[in-house]
Design an enzyme around this catalytic site. Structure first.
Site, PDB file in Angstrom:
ATOM      1  N   SER A 180       0.761  -1.064   0.251  1.00 41.48           N
ATOM      2  CA  SER A 180      -0.507   0.073   0.125  1.00 41.48           C
ATOM      3  C   SER A 180       0.682   1.430   0.149  1.00 41.48           C
ATOM      4  CB  SER A 180      -1.213  -0.387   0.703  1.00 41.48           C
ATOM      5  OG  SER A 180      -2.111   0.915   1.282  1.00 41.48           O
TER       6      SER A 180
ATOM      7  N   ASP B 263      -9.432  -4.192  -5.507  1.00 41.92           N
ATOM      8  CA  ASP B 263      -8.464  -3.048  -5.156  1.00 41.92           C
ATOM      9  C   ASP B 263      -8.934  -1.809  -5.717  1.00 41.92           C
ATOM     10  OD1 ASP B 263      -7.095  -1.729  -3.640  1.00 41.92           O
ATOM     11  OD2 ASP B 263      -4.837  -2.406  -4.086  1.00 41.92           O
TER      12      ASP B 263
ATOM     13  N   HIS C  59      -7.806  -5.007  -0.924  1.00 45.23           N
ATOM     14  CA  HIS C  59      -6.696  -4.434  -0.641  1.00 45.23           C
ATOM     15  C   HIS C  59      -6.146  -4.704   1.141  1.00 45.23           C
ATOM     16  CE1 HIS C  59      -4.073  -0.708  -1.115  1.00 45.23           C
ATOM     17  NE2 HIS C  59      -4.616  -0.144   0.475  1.00 45.23           N
TER      18      HIS C  59
END
Length: 407
Positions: free
Chosen positions: A193, A347, A377
């Site tokens: 991320s 995601d 995610h």
């Protein structure tokens, strides 16, 4: 007095239950659970738990007690850390920056591979504790020395402080590899991320640094690589995805970049970018760079909208290369090390990975790409999470380990 206390306690209980019911009910009206998810009920439960934390954090923020990210981080860090007898873990500091160093307990007659790990969490949540299991498993299964960096986070420390912390920690580590028994020819940066975006930025920043060992490779797990184009196919298709929706992602963006939330509608439509700025970066950010097979699920091209100069003046720092590695010049991107990129179909940030993959490949940088059709995610953090475990997290870890062992 006793009656008053009972009344207050009862009111608090009713309020607590009410917040929980509101979160659960709103989930069913606002969240889309993708059909490809292997455990949809499990994902619903995970999303509700996370949203409950965010909601309580928001209430505390409104009351002026603490910020939402501080509350969520506090609760996350209450979970006990699992210890692995085969991995030695040390808490150290690189200057003022806290780090955790993971080493396989078994001795090695040769220097090991070194992995610098930058945790995700949108640079507002996440910590050394939330990613402990990932780093421990990564060290053990790849026989590597893993250094997890505890950079400072927003909203207390906004951009570019977290990125600078990561850069300082990286330089410190590269200058002391012998202390940790690391092979200078096999140093890898890795992150998920926001941490993946930081890893990509570091590779670009260290290009041409002849005074430091070269980074051998980069591992980018559903990385944040741009924060100005919110109408990419994946941003539309996964706008109401579990855990990280488009609304929540924008809120994180505001915390990190110190942007006022009132600009939301302008930024979401792309009106904050002048025509000349968009035309400059369209060759790298445009949806035409996304393969057609990723546009079949509910994507609608968006027409240009009139530019809002005030919005640009307050948000143009988001184009800083310390925040957006996706728009670095070809001369820089062409010199970064080979990459392992993991993207997840469900995601919001899927297309960030696809765009960066294309840029790297077009410039001749080797890319190993893994796409998780059942991924979402944050799924990597579900390793060994009991009732919240998803098989996809293990596949991602195995892909990371396989890539490392091949270096």
């Amino acid at each position: 007095m006793g009656v008053l206390l009972l009344v207050l306690l009862g009111a608090a209980c009713v309020f607590f239950v009410g917040v929980g019911l509101w979160v659960i009910c709103s989930h069913f009206f606002t969240t889309d659970i993708p059909a490809a998810i292997s455990h949809p009920v499990r994902l619903r439960a995970l999303h509700c738990v996370f949203q409950l934390l965010v909601t309580w954090g928001t209430i505390l923020e409104k009351l002026g007690i603490c910020s939402m990210p501080q509350f969520v981080s506090f609760i996350h860090d209450l979970l006990p850390l699992k210890q692995d007898p085969d991995v030695v873990v040390k808490d150290l500091r690189f200057g003022t920056i806290p780090v955790k160093v993971y080493r396989p307990k078994a001795s090695s007659c040769t220097p090991r591979r070194g992995v610098l790990f930058f945790h995700g969490g949108a640079a507002i949540i996440g910590s050394l504790k939330t990613h402990h299991e990932i780093c421990c498993r990564l060290s053990k299964e790849s026989d590597s020395v893993v250094v997890a960096v505890g950079y400072r986070k927003a909203p207390r420390h906004k951009f570019p402080t977290p990125m600078r912390d990561c850069l300082v920690a990286t330089v410190h580590f590269l200058r002391s590899l012998d202390v940790y028994g690391v092979d200078p020819a096999r140093v890898v940066v890795c992150g998920d991320s926001a941490g993946g975006g930081m890893a990509a930025v570091l590779c670009q920043k260290l290009v041409g640094r002849s005074d430091l060992p070269k980074i051998r490779a980069q591992i980018l797990i559903y990385a944040v690589l741009q924060t100005v184009h919110f109408q990419l196919p994946s941003y539309q298709q996964n706008a109401n995805a579990p855990v990280v929706s488009r609304n929540f992602a924008f809120r994180c963006f505001c915390y990190y970049m110190d942007v006022h939330p009132s600009w939301k509608s302008i930024i979401m439509k792309g009106a904050h970018l002048p025509v000349e700025v968009w035309e400059k970066y369209r060759k790298w950010l445009g949806s035409e760079n996304i393969p057609e097979r990723f546009k079949k699920r509910g994507y609608q091209p968006v027409s240009p909208v009139p530019h809002d100069e005030d919005a640009y003046l307050e948000t143009h720092h988001a184009l800083d290369l310390m925040n957006m590695p996706l728009i670095a010049e070809d001369e820089v991107v062409s010199r970064v090390p080979e990459a392992c990129i993991v993207s997840c179909e469900n995601d919001l940030l899927r297309d960030d990975s696809l765009l960066y993959k294309k840029r790297l490949e077009d410039l001749g940088v080797p890319v190993t790409w893994h796409h998780m059709e059942d991924g979402f995610h944050g799924v990597l953090n579900m390793l060994d999470s009991g009732c919240f475990y998803f098989p996809c997290s293990t596949r991602i870890l195995k892909a990371m380990v396989h890539f490392l062992k091949g270096l």
